[in-house]
Design an enzyme around this catalytic site. Structure first.
Site, PDB file in Angstrom:
ATOM      1  N   TRP A 113       2.226   1.582  -3.626  1.00  0.00           N
ATOM      2  CA  TRP A 113       1.225   2.188  -4.269  1.00  0.00           C
ATOM      3  C   TRP A 113       1.372   3.777  -4.326  1.00  0.00           C
ATOM      4  O   TRP A 113       0.788   4.434  -5.434  1.00  0.00           O
ATOM      5  CB  TRP A 113      -0.446   1.641  -3.653  1.00  0.00           C
ATOM      6  N   HIS A 114       1.604   4.324  -3.227  1.00  0.00           N
ATOM      7  CA  HIS A 114       1.693   5.709  -3.013  1.00  0.00           C
ATOM      8  C   HIS A 114       2.818   6.313  -4.103  1.00  0.00           C
ATOM      9  O   HIS A 114       2.573   7.404  -4.553  1.00  0.00           O
ATOM     10  CB  HIS A 114       1.680   6.183  -1.741  1.00  0.00           C
ATOM     11  N   GLY A 115       3.853   5.542  -4.013  1.00  0.00           N
ATOM     12  CA  GLY A 115       4.847   6.279  -4.869  1.00  0.00           C
ATOM     13  C   GLY A 115       6.002   5.184  -4.853  1.00  0.00           C
ATOM     14  O   GLY A 115       6.232   4.339  -3.989  1.00  0.00           O
ATOM     15  N   SER A 123       0.942  -1.335  -0.042  1.00  0.00           N
ATOM     16  CA  SER A 123       0.074  -0.056   0.008  1.00  0.00           C
ATOM     17  C   SER A 123       0.899   1.279  -0.072  1.00  0.00           C
ATOM     18  O   SER A 123       0.529   2.136  -0.609  1.00  0.00           O
ATOM     19  CB  SER A 123      -0.941   0.018   1.432  1.00  0.00           C
ATOM     20  N   PHE A 161      -0.047  10.202  -7.387  1.00  0.00           N
ATOM     21  CA  PHE A 161      -0.021   8.582  -7.228  1.00  0.00           C
ATOM     22  C   PHE A 161      -0.802   8.041  -8.337  1.00  0.00           C
ATOM     23  O   PHE A 161      -1.374   7.085  -8.324  1.00  0.00           O
ATOM     24  CB  PHE A 161      -0.757   8.450  -5.939  1.00  0.00           C
TER      25      PHE A 161
END
Lengths: 486, 330
Positions: A322-324, A319, A486
Site C-alpha cells: 500500500w505504501h509503494g 500493507s 503514497f
C-alpha cells in the site's frame, strides 16, 4: 499547497472566514469547492480521477441499498471494489508488475521486454481510494446510513485536511459530522491551534532537518560509512515519525477549526514495548482499516494456526505494498508481519498483559522493539533493494568508526559525513531529545490536554516558544511530506 | 466567540512582533542590512550614478575607486542572474544618468541558483534583496517564503541570532588556534603553487551537486537577453565580463563548462549587440599568484590591476594584442 507553506496559511485564513459567514448548506458547497481547489493546486488534471472514484462509490452505495437481494448487493460491492482497485493498480502498481515480470524473466534467462506506462502517480490516491471503498463496504454491511447527497459524499472523500495523506477517516466518524456543519466553537480553535503548532514543530524543525542528513547518506549509500549510516538510520526513525505524525497533527488541528474531529493517527509509537503494540500506535487509521476490511474478513485469529500466520503476514505484506510499489516496502511489511507472529509465540496470550511503566523488563522490550522497527525502516527508506542490503553490509562492517566519530567534531567533518553542518547536527540531536521528553511527559494526557491544562503564562509560552522555534530553526524550503507519495 | 478569537490572535501577533523587534534591536540583521545599505547607497546618489556592477563574488574584482565613472558595485557572494534582473528592474529607471551596467559572468553563473543554495533554509541574499527593494514581484516562482520573510519579517532574521552566536564561538576558537590559521594560509599558498585547485566542479562534489541546476540555464540566458535589450532601449551599455582567475583554477575547471559558457555568451552577444570580455586566461594576471586571495578571487592588488586593465580595454580600445590571453566576444 503544503501545510507548511505561506500559501496554505493564506488559503486557510480565507476559507475559515468565508466558512464562518455562510449558512450550513453554503458551508457544505464551499468546503467542497475549497477541497477541490486544494487538490487542484497539486494536480488539476487528476481532479477528474478523484471525482470519478468518489462518484462511483456514491453510486455503488445507492445501488447496494436499493438492491433487492444479497446477491446483487454483493455484485455492486464487488464491481465498485474492482473498479477502484483497478484504477489504483493502473496508476500505482502497473509499472511495478511490469518490472517484476521483466526481473523474473531475466532471472530465468529468458529476458522479456514489456512497455511501462508513462503516467504520474496522483497525490494521495491510496488514501482516498481506501477512504471511498470503506464507505461502500460499510454500506454493504449495513453499518452506516447511505448518503443521499452527492455533494456531501464528494466532500467526505475530498475534505482537504485529510485528502492527500490521511488519516483515513471512517464513514461512521466523518460523514455524520458533515451533516451538521455548525460545530464552530472557541474550544475547537484552542485545541486545533495546539495541534497545528505541535505539528509544524515536528515537521519543520525536526523532520526537515533530519531529512537533510538522511537524504545525503541514503541517496549515496555507495559512498557512506558505517557511522554515517547508523546516524542516518536513527535519524530516519524520527524523521518519518515527525514528518507523518506532524502532518496528521496539522490535519487534525485544521479540521478541528471547522469543528470536525478526525481519527487520531499516532499515540507515541516509539514507546511501544512490542511490535504488536507499535501497530496499535502507528498510523492507526491504516492499521485499523486493514484489520476491519481485510484481516477480519480473512478470518482474523479465529482460524487455524497456519491460516492465522498466513493472514497476519499477508495483511502486512499488502500493507507494505500500500505504501509503494517497490520490493523494499514488501519486505518492510513482511518483517512486521513475521515479527507479530514471532511475538505471539514468544509472549503467548500474555502479550496483552504486559503492564505499562518504566521497569527493567519494559526497557529491554522497548529497546528490542525499537531495533526491529529501525531494521524495517532501512527497507522503507532505501531507494532500492540492493541499497537496503548494502546499508546493512556497511553498518556491520564497522569500518573507520572512531575516525568517523572524531571527524564529526572537526570543522566541516559533520557536513561531509552526514551532510549537516555541525550546529545543525547538534540541533538535530537536541530536538530529538526534546521531542522524546515532551512525548514521554504527555504520553497519557496527549499534547492538547497537556497544553490546555496549563495556566495562561506557560500556555502562551508554548505558543510563542513554538512559533520562534519554527521561525529560527525551521526549514522553509519546499519539503513535501513523505507520505504524499503514497 | 469571534471577539475572543480575534483578541487572542491580536495578542499573539503583537507578542511575536514585539519579540522580533527586541531581537532586531539586540542583534541587528546584518545580511539584510548589507543589501539594504547597498541599494540605499545607490538610491541616495541616484542623480550621480553612471555605472553599476553585478555578479557573484567574482564580481567584486571591479574597484569603483579606480574606475572612471561614478558607480557602485552591487556584486555579492551567491548572487544569481535572477537577482540581478530583479535589482535592475527596480534600479535602472531610478537612475537618470546611468550609462553602463557591468555583469560579471562566473563559470557557475549559468547554473547556480539561489533557491537551490538555500537547501531548506531561507536564503539570506534573497531575503535581503526583498527587504531592500520595494517591489512585490517574486524573483522566481517558488520564492514566496523568502519574500514574506524579507518583506514582513525582515527584522526577524530567522536563525540569525543563533548563527551569530555560533560564528562568535568559532571565531574565538580560531583566535585561540592562530597557529592552525597560519597553517591554512600556508596550505592555500602550497595549493596554488602546486596547481591542485579544487575548482567549482559539481560532478565531484556532492554539496555542489545539490546547488547545480542545469535546467535554469535557459531561463538565465533569457534574463540576460532581456537585461541587455532593456538597457539598450534606455541607451545604457550592457557589458559582460569574466575577471582573471589563477591559472590552476581554470586548468582544473571542466573544459566542457568553460567552452559552453563561451559558446552561449557569444550567441547572446550576437543576439543583443553586446560584448563579453573574458579575462579569465589573461596571462599576465593568471600567472601571478601574488594577485589572488585564493584560486579564483583577486586580492586588493589584483583588483586594482584588473580594474586598470579593464578600463584600458573599454575606454582606450586595447585588446588581446596588448593583453595576451584576453578574449573578446561580440
Amino acid at each position: 499547497m503544503l501545510f507548511n507553506s505561506i500559501q496554505f496559511v493564506v488559503f486557510l485564513f480565507i476559507v475559515l472566514i468565508v466558512y464562518r459567514l455562510l449558512s450550513q448548506k453554503g458551508r457544505l458547497y464551499f468546503l467542497l469547492a475549497a477541497s477541490y481547489f486544494f487538490y487542484a493546486c497539486w494536480s488539476f488534471s487528476y481532479l477528474g480521477l478523484i471525482f470519478f472514484t468518489s462518484s462511483s462509490c456514491f453510486l455503488a452505495g445507492l445501488l447496494i441499498e436499493k438492491a433487492p437481494d444479497r446477491r446483487r448487493k454483493k455484485l455492486f460491492l464487488t464491481l465498485s471494489i474492482v473498479i477502484n482497485f483497478l484504477i489504483l493498480f493502473i496508476f500505482k502498481y502497473f509499472n511495478f508488475v511490469v518490472q517484476a515480470a521483466q526481473d523474473i524473466s531475466t532471472y530465468f534467462n529468458h529476458p522479456a521486454h514489456f512497455d511501462f506506462l508513462d503516467i504520474l502517480l496522483p497525490v494521495g490516491i491510496s488514501f482516498y481510494t481506501f477512504h471511498s471503498i470503506s464507505y461502500v463496504i460499510d454500506v454493504y454491511r449495513g453499518e452506516v446510513q447511505t448518503e443521499k447527497n452527492i455533494f456531501r459524499f464528494l466532500l467526505f472523500v475530498s475534505f482537504f485536511p485529510q485528502l492527500v495523506a490521511g488519516p483515513i477517516a471512517r464513514t461512521r466518524d466523518l460523514l455524520p459530522q458533515l451533516r451538521h456543519l455548525d460545530n464552530y466553537k472557541y474550544e475547537n480553535f484552542r485545541k486545533g491551534f495546539v495541534l497545528i503548532f505541535w505539528g509544524l514543530f515536528k515537521k519543520m524543525v525536526v523532520a526537515d532537518r533530519l531529512a537533510i542528513a538522511v537524504n545525503h547518506v541514503y541517496n549515496h549509500v555507495d559512498q557512506a560509512s558505517s557511522v554515517s549510516l547508523i546516524i542516518a538510520t536513527i535519524f530516519f526513525t524520527y524523521q518519518i515519525y515527525c514528518d507523518f505524525s506532524g502532518y496528521s497533527d496539522i490535519a487534525l488541528g485544521v479540521s478541528k477549526l471547522f469543528g470536525i474531529d478526525l481519527m487520531l493517527n499516532f499515540r507515541s509509537p516509539y514507546f511501544s514495548k512490542t511490535v504488536t503494540e507499535f501497530w496499535r500506535r502507528w498510523h492507526i487509521s491504516l492499521s485499523t482499516w486493514f484489520r476491519d476490511y481485510l484481516y477480519i474478513p480473512l478470518g482474523g485469529n479465529k482460524v487455524s494456526q497456519g491460516r492465522w500466520i498466513f493472514n497476519t503476514v499477508f495483511v502486512f505484506v499488502i500493507s507494505g505494498l500500500w505504501h509503494g510499489a517497490n520490493y523494499t516496502f514488501l519486505i518492510w511489511g513482511a518483517i512486521h508481519g513475521i515479527m507479530l507472529v514471532v511475538e505471539r509465540y514468544v509472549y503467548g496470550r500474555s502479550i496483552r498483559d504486559i503492564q505499562p511503566g518504566v521497569d527493567f523488563k519494559n526497557i529491554i522490550r522497548w529497546g528490542i522493539t525499537y531495533i526491529i522497527v529501525m531494521i524495517g525502516w532501512v527497507f522503507f527508506r532505501a531507494n532500492n533493494i540492493s541499497d537496503s542490503f548494502a546499508v546493512f553490509g556497511k553498518i556491520f562492517e564497522f569500518r573507520n568508526v572512531m575516525p568517523d566519530v572524531r571527524s564529526l567534531f572537526v570543522p566541516g567533518g559533520a557536513e561531509s559525513l552526514i551532510g549537516l553542518k555541525f550546529y545543525d547536527f547538534v540541533l538535530a540531536i537536541f530536538f530529538i531529545l526534546m521531542l522524546v521528553t515532551v512525548s514521554f511527559a504527555v504520553r497519557k494526557s496527549g499534547i492538547i490536554n497537556a497544553v490546555l491544562n496549563l495556566s495562561a503564562v506557560p500556555r502562551w509560552a508554548f505558543y510563542i516558544g513554538v512559533t520562534f522555534l519554527v521561525l529560527w530553526f525551521g526549514k522553509f524550503g519546499v519539503n513535501e511530506f513523505v507520505y504524499f507519495q503514497f | 466567540m469571534e471577539k475572543k478569537i480575534l483578541s487572542r490572535a491580536v495578542i499573539y501577533l503583537v507578542t511575536v512582533v514585539v519579540i522580533c523587534e527586541l531581537l532586531s534591536f539586540v542583534i541587528p540583521a546584518e545580511s539584510v542590512t548589507v543589501q539594504k545599505n547597498m541599494i540605499n547607497a545607490v538610491y541616495a546618489r541616484r542623480d550621480k550614478i553612471e555605472s553599476l556592477a553585478f555578479g557573484r563574488s567574482h564580481g567584486g574584482s571591479l574597484d569603483y575607486n579606480i574606475w572612471d565613472k561614478t558607480g557602485k558595485n552591487l556584486s555579492m557572494g551567491g548572487q544569481d542572474i535572477a537577482s540581478i534582473k530583479y535589482s535592475l528592474d527596480y534600479l535602472s529607471p531610478e537612475l537618470p544618468h546611468l550609462q553602463e551596467v557591468l555583469i560579471c559572468i562566473s563559470y557557475s553563473s549559468l547554473y547556480f541558483d539561489n533557491e537551490a543554495l538555500s537547501n531548506g533554509n531561507l536564503n539570506d541574499a534573497r531575503k535581503g534583496l526583498y527587504a531592500a527593494i520595494p517591489s512585490y514581484k517574486l524573483i522566481s516562482a517558488n520564492d514566496y517564503n523568502n519574500m514574506v520573510f524579507g518583506k514582513l519579517f525582515a527584522f526577524i532574521q530567522a536563525d540569525y541570532g543563533f548563527r551569530k552566536l555560533v560564528k562568535a564561538v568559532k571565531e574565538k576558537e580560531e583566535q585561540k588556534k592562530s597557529k592552525q590559521v597560519g597553517d591554512i594560509l600556508v596550505d592555500t599558498a602550497k595549493m596554488l603553487q602546486s596547481a591542485k585547485v579544487d575548482a567549482f566542479d559539481h560532478s565531484k562534489d556532492k554539496k555542489l551537486a545539490l546547488q547545480y541546476n542545469p535546467e535554469i540555464r535557459e531561463q538565465y540566458l533569457n534574463y540576460l537577453k532581456e537585461i541587455a535589450l532593456e538597457l539598450k532601449a534606455r541607451n545604457v551599455k550592457c557589458i559582460f565580463y569574466t575577471p582573471p582567475f589563477y591559472k590552476a583554477y581554470t586548468d582544473n575547471y571542466p573544459p566542457k563548462d568553460i567552452e559552453e559558457t563561451e559558446r552561449v555568451m557569444t550567441d547572446l552577444c550576437k543576439q543583443t549587440g553586446t560584448t563579453y570580455y573574458d579575462f579569465s586566461a589573461y596571462r599576465t594576471m593568471a600567472d601571478n599568484m601574488a594577485l589572488y586571495s585564493n584560486a579564483d578571487h583577486l586580492n586588493l592588488a589584483g583588483k586594482e590591476q584588473f580594474t586598470k586593465t579593464f578600463k584600458q580595454v573599454l575606454r582606450d580600445g586595447k585588446g588581446p594584442a596588448d593583453f595576451p590571453g584576453l578574449k573578446i566576444f561580440k
